[in-house]
Design an enzyme around this catalytic site. Structure first.
Site, PDB file in Angstrom:
ATOM      1  N   GLU A  45       7.580 -15.115 -10.460  1.00  0.00           N
ATOM      2  CA  GLU A  45       6.992 -13.813 -10.143  1.00  0.00           C
ATOM      3  C   GLU A  45       6.434 -13.087 -11.344  1.00  0.00           C
ATOM      4  O   GLU A  45       5.354 -12.528 -11.291  1.00  0.00           O
ATOM      5  CB  GLU A  45       8.093 -12.894  -9.590  1.00  0.00           C
ATOM      6  CG  GLU A  45       8.395 -13.036  -8.168  1.00  0.00           C
ATOM      7  CD  GLU A  45       9.452 -12.023  -7.810  1.00  0.00           C
ATOM      8  OE1 GLU A  45       9.120 -11.080  -7.090  1.00  0.00           O
ATOM      9  OE2 GLU A  45      10.617 -12.178  -8.235  1.00  0.00           O
TER      10      GLU A  45
ATOM     11  N   LYS B 228       5.872  -4.553  -3.750  1.00  0.00           N
ATOM     12  CA  LYS B 228       7.319  -4.473  -3.582  1.00  0.00           C
ATOM     13  C   LYS B 228       7.754  -4.602  -2.128  1.00  0.00           C
ATOM     14  O   LYS B 228       8.716  -5.261  -1.816  1.00  0.00           O
ATOM     15  CB  LYS B 228       7.790  -3.136  -4.160  1.00  0.00           C
ATOM     16  CG  LYS B 228       9.263  -2.895  -4.057  1.00  0.00           C
ATOM     17  CD  LYS B 228       9.956  -3.409  -5.278  1.00  0.00           C
ATOM     18  CE  LYS B 228      11.448  -3.332  -5.179  1.00  0.00           C
ATOM     19  NZ  LYS B 228      12.081  -4.517  -5.770  1.00  0.00           N
TER      20      LYS B 228
ATOM     21  N   ASN C  72      -2.049   2.081   5.731  1.00  0.00           N
ATOM     22  CA  ASN C  72      -1.163   1.010   5.279  1.00  0.00           C
ATOM     23  C   ASN C  72      -0.841   0.176   6.503  1.00  0.00           C
ATOM     24  O   ASN C  72      -0.384   0.715   7.512  1.00  0.00           O
ATOM     25  CB  ASN C  72       0.115   1.639   4.688  1.00  0.00           C
ATOM     26  CG  ASN C  72       1.190   0.609   4.397  1.00  0.00           C
ATOM     27  OD1 ASN C  72       0.911  -0.580   4.283  1.00  0.00           O
ATOM     28  ND2 ASN C  72       2.422   1.073   4.278  1.00  0.00           N
ATOM     29  N   GLY C  73      -1.117  -1.129   6.435  1.00  0.00           N
ATOM     30  CA  GLY C  73      -0.850  -1.991   7.595  1.00  0.00           C
ATOM     31  C   GLY C  73      -2.038  -2.902   7.828  1.00  0.00           C
ATOM     32  O   GLY C  73      -2.896  -3.069   6.943  1.00  0.00           O
TER      33      GLY C  73
ATOM     34  N   ARG D 211       4.030  -0.414  -4.742  1.00  0.00           N
ATOM     35  CA  ARG D 211       3.697  -0.959  -3.422  1.00  0.00           C
ATOM     36  C   ARG D 211       2.338  -1.661  -3.404  1.00  0.00           C
ATOM     37  O   ARG D 211       1.943  -2.233  -2.395  1.00  0.00           O
ATOM     38  CB  ARG D 211       3.668   0.173  -2.379  1.00  0.00           C
ATOM     39  CG  ARG D 211       4.976   0.912  -2.263  1.00  0.00           C
ATOM     40  CD  ARG D 211       4.835   2.073  -1.311  1.00  0.00           C
ATOM     41  NE  ARG D 211       4.777   1.615   0.051  1.00  0.00           N
ATOM     42  CZ  ARG D 211       5.813   1.504   0.854  1.00  0.00           C
ATOM     43  NH1 ARG D 211       7.004   1.806   0.432  1.00  0.00           N
ATOM     44  NH2 ARG D 211       5.655   1.079   2.082  1.00  0.00           N
TER      45      ARG D 211
ATOM     46  N   TRP E 229      -2.724  -2.609  -1.784  1.00  0.00           N
ATOM     47  CA  TRP E 229      -2.452  -4.039  -1.930  1.00  0.00           C
ATOM     48  C   TRP E 229      -3.384  -4.712  -0.932  1.00  0.00           C
ATOM     49  O   TRP E 229      -3.235  -4.535   0.273  1.00  0.00           O
ATOM     50  CB  TRP E 229      -0.981  -4.345  -1.614  1.00  0.00           C
ATOM     51  CG  TRP E 229      -0.633  -5.778  -1.883  1.00  0.00           C
ATOM     52  CD1 TRP E 229      -0.260  -6.309  -3.079  1.00  0.00           C
ATOM     53  CD2 TRP E 229      -0.608  -6.859  -0.938  1.00  0.00           C
ATOM     54  NE1 TRP E 229      -0.016  -7.657  -2.947  1.00  0.00           N
ATOM     55  CE2 TRP E 229      -0.224  -8.021  -1.643  1.00  0.00           C
ATOM     56  CE3 TRP E 229      -0.882  -6.968   0.417  1.00  0.00           C
ATOM     57  CZ2 TRP E 229      -0.114  -9.263  -1.031  1.00  0.00           C
ATOM     58  CZ3 TRP E 229      -0.768  -8.208   1.029  1.00  0.00           C
ATOM     59  CH2 TRP E 229      -0.385  -9.342   0.305  1.00  0.00           C
TER      60      TRP E 229
ATOM     61  N   GLU F  37      17.012 -18.330  -7.043  1.00  0.00           N
ATOM     62  CA  GLU F  37      16.655 -16.960  -7.409  1.00  0.00           C
ATOM     63  C   GLU F  37      16.157 -16.887  -8.855  1.00  0.00           C
ATOM     64  O   GLU F  37      15.194 -16.184  -9.156  1.00  0.00           O
ATOM     65  CB  GLU F  37      17.863 -16.046  -7.167  1.00  0.00           C
ATOM     66  CG  GLU F  37      17.716 -14.605  -7.617  1.00  0.00           C
ATOM     67  CD  GLU F  37      16.569 -13.845  -6.960  1.00  0.00           C
ATOM     68  OE1 GLU F  37      15.955 -14.334  -6.001  1.00  0.00           O
ATOM     69  OE2 GLU F  37      16.264 -12.736  -7.453  1.00  0.00           O
TER      70      GLU F  37
ATOM     71  N   HIS G 227      16.690 -37.249  -6.686  1.00  0.00           N
ATOM     72  CA  HIS G 227      15.921 -37.687  -5.514  1.00  0.00           C
ATOM     73  C   HIS G 227      14.461 -37.276  -5.610  1.00  0.00           C
ATOM     74  O   HIS G 227      13.788 -37.160  -4.593  1.00  0.00           O
ATOM     75  CB  HIS G 227      16.571 -37.145  -4.242  1.00  0.00           C
ATOM     76  CG  HIS G 227      17.974 -37.625  -4.084  1.00  0.00           C
ATOM     77  ND1 HIS G 227      18.283 -38.865  -3.585  1.00  0.00           N
ATOM     78  CD2 HIS G 227      19.153 -37.051  -4.434  1.00  0.00           C
ATOM     79  CE1 HIS G 227      19.606 -39.024  -3.605  1.00  0.00           C
ATOM     80  NE2 HIS G 227      20.147 -37.933  -4.119  1.00  0.00           N
TER      81      HIS G 227
ATOM     82  N   LYS H 165      12.453 -15.508  -9.897  1.00  0.00           N
ATOM     83  CA  LYS H 165      12.224 -14.424 -10.868  1.00  0.00           C
ATOM     84  C   LYS H 165      11.195 -14.860 -11.904  1.00  0.00           C
ATOM     85  O   LYS H 165      10.296 -14.118 -12.264  1.00  0.00           O
ATOM     86  CB  LYS H 165      13.510 -14.042 -11.611  1.00  0.00           C
ATOM     87  CG  LYS H 165      14.528 -13.208 -10.909  1.00  0.00           C
ATOM     88  CD  LYS H 165      14.153 -11.808 -10.542  1.00  0.00           C
ATOM     89  CE  LYS H 165      13.413 -11.748  -9.243  1.00  0.00           C
ATOM     90  NZ  LYS H 165      14.105 -11.467  -8.050  1.00  0.00           N
TER      91      LYS H 165
ATOM     92  N   CYS I 239       0.835  -1.179   0.000  1.00  0.00           N
ATOM     93  CA  CYS I 239       0.000   0.000   0.000  1.00  0.00           C
ATOM     94  C   CYS I 239       0.884   1.247   0.000  1.00  0.00           C
ATOM     95  O   CYS I 239       1.878   1.316   0.700  1.00  0.00           O
ATOM     96  CB  CYS I 239      -0.951   0.092   1.189  1.00  0.00           C
ATOM     97  SG  CYS I 239      -2.141  -1.233   1.257  1.00  0.00           S
TER      98      CYS I 239
END
Ligand code: F6R
Length: 614
Positions: A494, A609, A100-101, A27, A74, A487, A510, A491, A2
């Protein structure tokens, strides 16, 4: 998570707030809204979807005023919709709030308010807060002022918040408060902004104040005052100058921030290293933690704690710090670490890695470790961020603002810092000057290496064009390159929504090998180091099962050529610098795959983000 921006001053707030929202959109982009006070009249407009949807509505409705608040969301509580968008208004439609929160006890507060006859329009936790403020302001026996009603409401709620509130009855006033979610106050010439970060502020003023938890700022008549939320004690804070340029927060000629930030790595890794080498002595200088090297070297253990991409950087950091300094390192997801009974004492060092410096779990992890007596160090990108301020000491990555939701240059900057830290510690533990010099020389060559990698972007694009229809990808690497595989897979997930897994190459046998068929691209990270013969054997195993082999290597040979469907050859470098250069290839590959799939690269679905909620 947010984004909040608000403005009070002589200018028209609408364009300022809309531009601010666009800067904060990384955000969250589930909905956007704006509320303004025009004479004594509160107006509010909000819309599900991106800021551009809100802009199109505003064009038609000529909303105006002299102070205002705005929000890009968000979603946590309640689906993305017009109704759940912020700002939220009280029943009388006189008070507007952006938040925000998360208000954790919103259910209980809502029940109490409902019993008092207050009805709710949204499914959000945030609406509870504005209704509570309104109830306390208009209906409490004590006849509270607007500001005191906000203070009283905040003392009844449990959770995290950064809020900004305006009220029709006090048209020239803006009040903001913080507990857990970041807020920055911009102090201009007769004008003020309050935002979740400095990006909407920089165009108007470079003078800012970072609010701390339990602080409330009240702005009226071109003056502001900061006080504790609970005790009302005045807090005198000094102005900080932000050194951020507009170019850094705009994408310029690039179609996406992610691509710009991948390209930034031609110089950003050098920016991270600037002034931090001593080539003659084969060592590094890390001023921010210089007073603590002895503690680190004699520590019983180091915990690296982080989330997501930063956690992957931590895994590589463990490998390097243990190799160079022989100090034991454990890497933990902050969300797990904060709740488990880890062995922490005053001989423990915690290194928190965080691009934003605001990630809720990472912050909670360092707070807990501090309480238990550990020394906490931060590796952050955002100067002034909460983790940077709350750790005992730290090293900034200085890679410039990262706006693309998928982390790229911040990751390579974190790796750079961790290599420099490992070397510094190693040199104090008997690693030779020669060895140090070799590593430094490789690091100093990195700008050219990254440029060479970007020169093969057409080849990377071709790989993407032939594999973008795949539903799954595997990424395999060994040793220090196993986290690089993780990583690379992250990427891809996402930004392209392709399911991807990273594995240590030998672990494939395995279990994951069962997935391999002619539709499965397998990305092998295969530098020509001591592990090369082993990884070649793993490539053979995938070939035997008809997998599509994409090899990233620093030296091509005949066997690799024969086995691989695609080879991407990148410049030879030091084996501990290879994770950085290889990551650039993986970022480009994910980017090109997402382009082929026509994905929203800078704003992938469901993501934000800066994860400031638990
Ligand atoms: C992935 C990504 C996230 C972040 C994670 C931690 O591309 O960006 O996984 O790495 O949310 O964020 P910071 O580093 O800000 O604590």
């Amino acid at each position: 998570m947010c984004g909040i921006v608000s403005y009070i001053g002589p200018k028209d707030p609408v364009p300022i707030l809309l531009k601010g929202l666009r800067r904060l959109e990384y955000r969250g982009y589930d909905s956007a809204g704006i509320a303004l006070i025009n004479k004594n009249n509160l107006q509010c407009l909000k819309k599900a979807g991106k800021v551009s949807f809100l802009e199109s509505v505003i064009d038609d409705s000529a909303i105006n005023g002299f102070c205002g608040i705005a929000h890009t969301r968000w979603a946590t509580h309640g689906e993305p919709s017009d109704i759940n968008a912020h700002p939220h208004l009280d029943l009388k439609k006189k008070i507007a709030l952006v938040h925000n929160g998360i208000i954790e006890n919103y259910g209980a507060v809502k029940e109490v308010l409902k019993k008092r006859g207050i009805s709710f329009t949204s499914a959000t936790d945030s609406e509870v807060l504005v209704q509570l403020i309104s109830e306390l302001y208009y209906n409490s026996k004590e006849k509270l002022s607007f500001e005191d009603a906000i203070r009283a409401a905040l003392q009844e709620v449990v959770g995290a918040y950064g809020i900004v509130v305006i009220c029709e009855d006090e048209p020239g006033k803006i009040i903001a408060a913080r507990m857990g979610s970041p807020l920055v106050l911009g102090v201009g010439e007769g004008e003020f902004l309050i935002a979740s970060d400095a990006s909407p502020i920089v165009e108007h003023t470079r003078n800012v104040i970072y609010l701390d938890d339990n602080e409330l700022v009240s702005i009226k008549d071109e003056k502001f005052s900061i006080s504790k939320i609970d005790s009302k004690m005045i807090v005198n804070k000094t102005l900080t100058k932000i050194d951020l340029t507009i170019e850094e927060i705009e994408k310029g000629e690039f179609p996406h921030f992610m691509l710009k930030e991948i390209h930034d790595q031609r110089h950003s890794i050098s920016d991270t290293m600037r002034g931090r080498f001593n080539l003659d002595d084969g060592t590094t200088q890390l001023g921010g933690i210089a007073d603590y090297f002895a503690n680190i070297l004699s520590a019983s253990r180091i915990y690296i704690t982080a989330c997501g991409t930063s956690w992957h950087a931590g895994l590589i950091g463990k490998h390097l710090i243990e190799e160079y300094s022989r100090v034991p390192v454990h890497v933990e997801y902050a969300s797990e670490f904060r709740y488990r009974n880890a062995i922490i004492d005053n001989n423990t060092i915690i290194i928190a890695i965080s691009q934003s410096g605001e990630t809720a779990d990472t912050l909670a992890a360092i707070r807990k470790a501090k309480e238990l007596g550990a020394l906490t160090l931060g590796v952050c990108n955002v100067v002034g961020s909460t983790i940077a301020r709350e750790t005992d000491a730290g090293i900034f990555t200085h890679t410039g603002p990262e706006i693309g939701v998928a982390s790229t240059k911040a990751f390579t900057a974190q790796l750079t810092i961790l290599i420099m830290l490992a070397l510094k510690l190693g040199r104090k533990k008997g690693v030779s000057r020669q060895k140090g010099k070799k590593l430094i020389r490789a690091l100093r060559h990195i700008d050219q290496d990254v440029s060479s990698i970007l020169n093969i972007s057409k080849k990377i694009k071709k790989v993407a064009e032939s594999t973008w229809k795949a539903n799954n990808f595997l990424y395999l690497g060994r040793g220090v390159n196993f986290p690089v595989a993780l990583e690379g897979a992250l990427k891809l997930k996402e930004i392209s929504y392709i399911h991807a897994e990273g594995y240590p190459a030998a672990e494939m046998k395995h279990g994951p090998i069962a997935l391999i068929d002619e539709n499965m691209p397998v990305v092998f990270i295969a530098p020509q180091d001591e592990s090369f013969p082993k990884i070649l054997a793993n490539i053979e195993e995938v070939k035997a099962r008809k997998g599509i082999i994409i090899t990233i290597t620093d030296k091509i040979n005949n066997s690799l050529k024969l086995l691989s469907d695609h080879t991407l050859v990148i410049p030879k470098t030091h084996k501990h610098v290879f994770p950085i250069t290889c990551s650039v290839v993986l970022q480009m590959l994910a980017y090109e795959l997402a382009v082929c799939r026509d994905c929203e690269i800078d704003q992938p679905r469901n993501l934000a983000k800066s994860v400031t909620v638990e």
